[in-house]
Design an enzyme around this catalytic site. Structure first.
Site, PDB file in Angstrom:
ATOM      1  N   GLY A 187       0.830  -1.213   0.000  1.00  0.00           N
ATOM      2  CA  GLY A 187       0.000   0.000   0.000  1.00  0.00           C
ATOM      3  C   GLY A 187       0.854   1.249   0.000  1.00  0.00           C
ATOM      4  O   GLY A 187       1.969   1.243   0.520  1.00  0.00           O
TER       5      GLY A 187
ATOM      6  N   LYS B  41       0.022  -6.800  -5.563  1.00  0.00           N
ATOM      7  CA  LYS B  41      -0.087  -8.060  -6.298  1.00  0.00           C
ATOM      8  C   LYS B  41       1.217  -8.328  -7.053  1.00  0.00           C
ATOM      9  O   LYS B  41       1.197  -8.812  -8.171  1.00  0.00           O
ATOM     10  CB  LYS B  41      -1.261  -7.989  -7.276  1.00  0.00           C
ATOM     11  CG  LYS B  41      -2.598  -7.899  -6.573  1.00  0.00           C
ATOM     12  CD  LYS B  41      -3.750  -8.051  -7.525  1.00  0.00           C
ATOM     13  CE  LYS B  41      -4.067  -6.756  -8.224  1.00  0.00           C
ATOM     14  NZ  LYS B  41      -5.245  -6.843  -9.081  1.00  0.00           N
TER      15      LYS B  41
ATOM     16  N   ASP C 214       5.471  -4.954   6.031  1.00  0.00           N
ATOM     17  CA  ASP C 214       5.838  -6.317   6.425  1.00  0.00           C
ATOM     18  C   ASP C 214       5.793  -7.302   5.255  1.00  0.00           C
ATOM     19  O   ASP C 214       6.677  -8.143   5.103  1.00  0.00           O
ATOM     20  CB  ASP C 214       4.972  -6.803   7.590  1.00  0.00           C
ATOM     21  CG  ASP C 214       3.512  -6.859   7.207  1.00  0.00           C
ATOM     22  OD1 ASP C 214       2.955  -5.803   6.860  1.00  0.00           O
ATOM     23  OD2 ASP C 214       2.931  -7.957   7.244  1.00  0.00           O
ATOM     24  N   GLY C 215       4.771  -7.163   4.400  1.00  0.00           N
ATOM     25  CA  GLY C 215       4.637  -8.062   3.247  1.00  0.00           C
ATOM     26  C   GLY C 215       5.825  -7.898   2.304  1.00  0.00           C
ATOM     27  O   GLY C 215       6.455  -8.887   1.889  1.00  0.00           O
TER      28      GLY C 215
ATOM     29  N   THR D  38       4.763   2.066   6.490  1.00  0.00           N
ATOM     30  CA  THR D  38       3.355   1.748   6.699  1.00  0.00           C
ATOM     31  C   THR D  38       2.715   2.825   7.557  1.00  0.00           C
ATOM     32  O   THR D  38       3.312   3.270   8.539  1.00  0.00           O
ATOM     33  CB  THR D  38       3.116   0.371   7.374  1.00  0.00           C
ATOM     34  OG1 THR D  38       1.766   0.329   7.869  1.00  0.00           O
ATOM     35  CG2 THR D  38       4.027   0.105   8.548  1.00  0.00           C
ATOM     36  N   ILE D  39       1.510   3.222   7.205  1.00  0.00           N
ATOM     37  CA  ILE D  39       0.811   4.185   8.064  1.00  0.00           C
ATOM     38  C   ILE D  39       0.422   3.518   9.377  1.00  0.00           C
ATOM     39  O   ILE D  39       0.192   4.186  10.366  1.00  0.00           O
ATOM     40  CB  ILE D  39      -0.446   4.793   7.398  1.00  0.00           C
ATOM     41  CG1 ILE D  39      -1.496   3.726   7.094  1.00  0.00           C
ATOM     42  CG2 ILE D  39      -0.101   5.607   6.177  1.00  0.00           C
ATOM     43  CD1 ILE D  39      -2.888   4.297   6.899  1.00  0.00           C
ATOM     44  N   ASP D  40       0.364   2.166   9.385  1.00  0.00           N
ATOM     45  CA  ASP D  40      -0.091   1.454  10.586  1.00  0.00           C
ATOM     46  C   ASP D  40       0.947   1.471  11.714  1.00  0.00           C
ATOM     47  O   ASP D  40       0.617   1.171  12.859  1.00  0.00           O
ATOM     48  CB  ASP D  40      -0.421  -0.012  10.245  1.00  0.00           C
ATOM     49  CG  ASP D  40      -1.674  -0.141   9.410  1.00  0.00           C
ATOM     50  OD1 ASP D  40      -2.327   0.892   9.151  1.00  0.00           O
ATOM     51  OD2 ASP D  40      -1.999  -1.270   9.002  1.00  0.00           O
TER      52      ASP D  40
ATOM     53  N   GLU E 112      -9.900  -0.248  12.466  1.00  0.00           N
ATOM     54  CA  GLU E 112     -10.609  -1.191  11.576  1.00  0.00           C
ATOM     55  C   GLU E 112     -10.425  -2.652  12.012  1.00  0.00           C
ATOM     56  O   GLU E 112     -11.279  -3.488  11.749  1.00  0.00           O
ATOM     57  CB  GLU E 112     -10.112  -1.020  10.135  1.00  0.00           C
ATOM     58  CG  GLU E 112      -8.612  -1.309  10.004  1.00  0.00           C
ATOM     59  CD  GLU E 112      -8.045  -1.160   8.606  1.00  0.00           C
ATOM     60  OE1 GLU E 112      -8.802  -0.881   7.664  1.00  0.00           O
ATOM     61  OE2 GLU E 112      -6.820  -1.330   8.470  1.00  0.00           O
TER      62      GLU E 112
ATOM     63  N   GLN F 248      -6.460   8.603   4.798  1.00  0.00           N
ATOM     64  CA  GLN F 248      -5.314   8.564   5.724  1.00  0.00           C
ATOM     65  C   GLN F 248      -4.009   8.241   5.016  1.00  0.00           C
ATOM     66  O   GLN F 248      -2.928   8.422   5.560  1.00  0.00           O
ATOM     67  CB  GLN F 248      -5.548   7.494   6.807  1.00  0.00           C
ATOM     68  CG  GLN F 248      -6.691   7.834   7.728  1.00  0.00           C
ATOM     69  CD  GLN F 248      -7.248   6.592   8.413  1.00  0.00           C
ATOM     70  OE1 GLN F 248      -6.893   6.288   9.532  1.00  0.00           O
ATOM     71  NE2 GLN F 248      -8.136   5.874   7.736  1.00  0.00           N
TER      72      GLN F 248
HETATM   73  O1  F6P Z   1      -1.365  -1.624   5.917  1.00  0.00           O
HETATM   74  C1  F6P Z   1      -1.812  -0.367   5.598  1.00  0.00           C
HETATM   75  C2  F6P Z   1      -3.279  -0.373   5.305  1.00  0.00           C
HETATM   76  O2  F6P Z   1      -3.654   0.950   5.020  1.00  0.00           O
HETATM   77  C3  F6P Z   1      -4.162  -0.978   6.388  1.00  0.00           C
HETATM   78  O3  F6P Z   1      -4.379  -0.104   7.454  1.00  0.00           O
HETATM   79  C4  F6P Z   1      -5.392  -1.346   5.624  1.00  0.00           C
HETATM   80  O4  F6P Z   1      -6.105  -2.405   6.217  1.00  0.00           O
HETATM   81  C5  F6P Z   1      -4.835  -1.773   4.305  1.00  0.00           C
HETATM   82  O5  F6P Z   1      -3.583  -1.145   4.152  1.00  0.00           O
HETATM   83  C6  F6P Z   1      -5.731  -1.437   3.141  1.00  0.00           C
HETATM   84  O6  F6P Z   1      -5.176  -1.972   1.997  1.00  0.00           O
HETATM   85  P1  F6P Z   1      -5.788  -1.747   0.529  1.00  0.00           P
HETATM   86  O7  F6P Z   1      -5.373  -0.374   0.099  1.00  0.00           O
HETATM   87  O8  F6P Z   1      -5.172  -2.811  -0.271  1.00  0.00           O
HETATM   88  O9  F6P Z   1      -7.265  -1.845   0.631  1.00  0.00           O
END
Ligand code: F6P
Length: 360
Positions: A6, A71, A113-114, A135-137, A232, A285
């Site tokens: 992401g 992907k 992480d991925g 990562t924003i997380d 979420e 976000q």
């Molecule tokens: O890991 C970052 C994140 O923004 C998560 O907070 C969220 O669940 C996920 O990516 C959303 O991913 P996508 O953009 O593939 O829907």
């Protein structure tokens, strides 16, 4: 260099910093692969030389000039079969061969992480690779912070502030659903910064009755209001996360979303005293310009990554620890998620200013 997974505010600042530091050294050229490793894997590689004109001023821009994908795992590469169905194949050997043939000395992979799990697998196969955490997380291990996180918190807090005044005007309960798949960093920071009554995070499963009690106490002395921040990935005690399985091949993550409305419905069923409204912040976000702090963090991480290339410090990730830019092995970085510890100073801070986690 590539950006994977992401997107996140600050990616362009890393790209610019690596390119600038490399140009300054006078010894390196930096190229970018479009859409993570997919660019290199194309029959005609989709790669661009990151010249001064391509990278000038991009640190203030959101997104990534290299584009990204979730992907693009070369070890599990999605391929469509003749009958239209999809399967995945391992293209990692082909990828490494191509990178070597193109004459690249090292790869810098900017990702979460991925992406860093892929980096580690490619490192074990002999690729000279370095990771930059994104990562924003903020849930990547070995680094105190990831760039993009603080911008996400800023966006969520600004939204929260707006919800407070409308909650106050209507005497309503407002639920703000923020991102945070496995960890509640964004939710907790937003709840403290905004002054929420309730904060619900993946690390602490919640009890609807505890939440009801907290809301009732807010309305006891007349017509109150209440603001709830929910990650979420939060879930009730004994329950599961709310979301749907991803339909697209190669995207293994369940798509989270909907816990805010689920909570609203549950509270309404329990005859909540007030009207309840839900706001799902979603990808706002992740988009837009990074705040100053993230531009600086991303720039420092890019400079460190280039230093690691020069030192041939491969199989490692840039790590920001105790105000120092250090390194960690990719293996350690991907071994576990960095979740909120229940005895952390921030959880304690929140509890001490009256924020309920819905657990007691
Ligand atoms: O890991 C970052 C994140 O923004 C998560 O907070 C969220 O669940 C996920 O990516 C959303 O991913 P996508 O953009 O593939 O829907």
């Amino acid at each position: 260099m590539l950006t994977g997974g992401g997107d996140c505010p600050g990616l362009n600042a890393v790209i610019r910093a690596v390119s600038k530091a490399a140009r300054k050294s006078g010894k390196y050229e930096v190229w970018g692969s479009k859409q993570a490793f997919n660019g290199v894997l194309k029959d005609e590689p989709d790669i661009i030389k990151l010249t001064r004109s391509k990278t000038a001023g991009i640190h203030v821009r959101g997104g990534t000039i290299l584009k990204t994908t979730n992907k693009g795992n070369p070890l599990n590469f999605p391929v469509q079969q003749e009958d239209g169905s999809w399967t995945t194949i391992d293209r990692s050997d082909e990828l490494i061969e191509k990178i070597n043939k193109l004459g690249f000395h090292a790869v810098i992979s900017i990702g979460g992480d991925g992406s860093q799990t892929i980096s580690q697998a490619l490192y074990e196969k002999g690729l000279n690779i370095i990771g930059v955490p994104k990562t924003i997380d903020n849930d990547l291990s070995c680094t105190d912070l990831t760039f993009g996180f603080s911008t996400a918190v800023q966006i969520a807090t600004e939204s929260f502030d707006r919800l407070v005044t409308t909650a106050e005007s209507h005497h309503r309960v407002m639920i703000l659903e923020v991102m945070g798949r496995d960890a509640g960093w964004i939710a907790l920071h937003t709840a403290i910064a905004g002054g929420a009554e309730i904060c619900l995070i993946p690390e602490i499963p919640f009890d609807f009755n505890v939440i009801m009690k907290k809301i009732q106490s807010r309305y006891k002395k007349g017509r109150g209001f209440a603001n709830i921040v929910i990650a979420e990935g939060a879930k009730p005690i004994g329950g599961t996360v709310v979301g749907a399985t991803a339909k697209s091949i190669g995207d293994k993550h369940i798509k989270l979303g909907g816990i805010g409305n689920f909570l609203r419905a549950e509270l309404e069923d329990r005859n909540c005293v007030a009207q309840i409204r839900t706001t799902v912040l979603g990808h706002t976000q992740r988009g837009g310009t990074p705040i100053a702090f993230d531009r600086i963090l991303a720039t420092a991480m890019g400079v460190k990554a280039f230093e690691m290339v020069q030192n041939e410090d491969f199989g490692k990730m840039v790590a920001y620890k105790n105000y120092r830019m250090e390194t960690a092995t990719l293996k350690e970085a991907i071994s576990t998620y960095k979740v909120l510890q229940k005895d952390s100073y921030l959880i304690n801070t929140a509890r001490s200013v009256g924020i309920s986690f819905g657990d007691k």
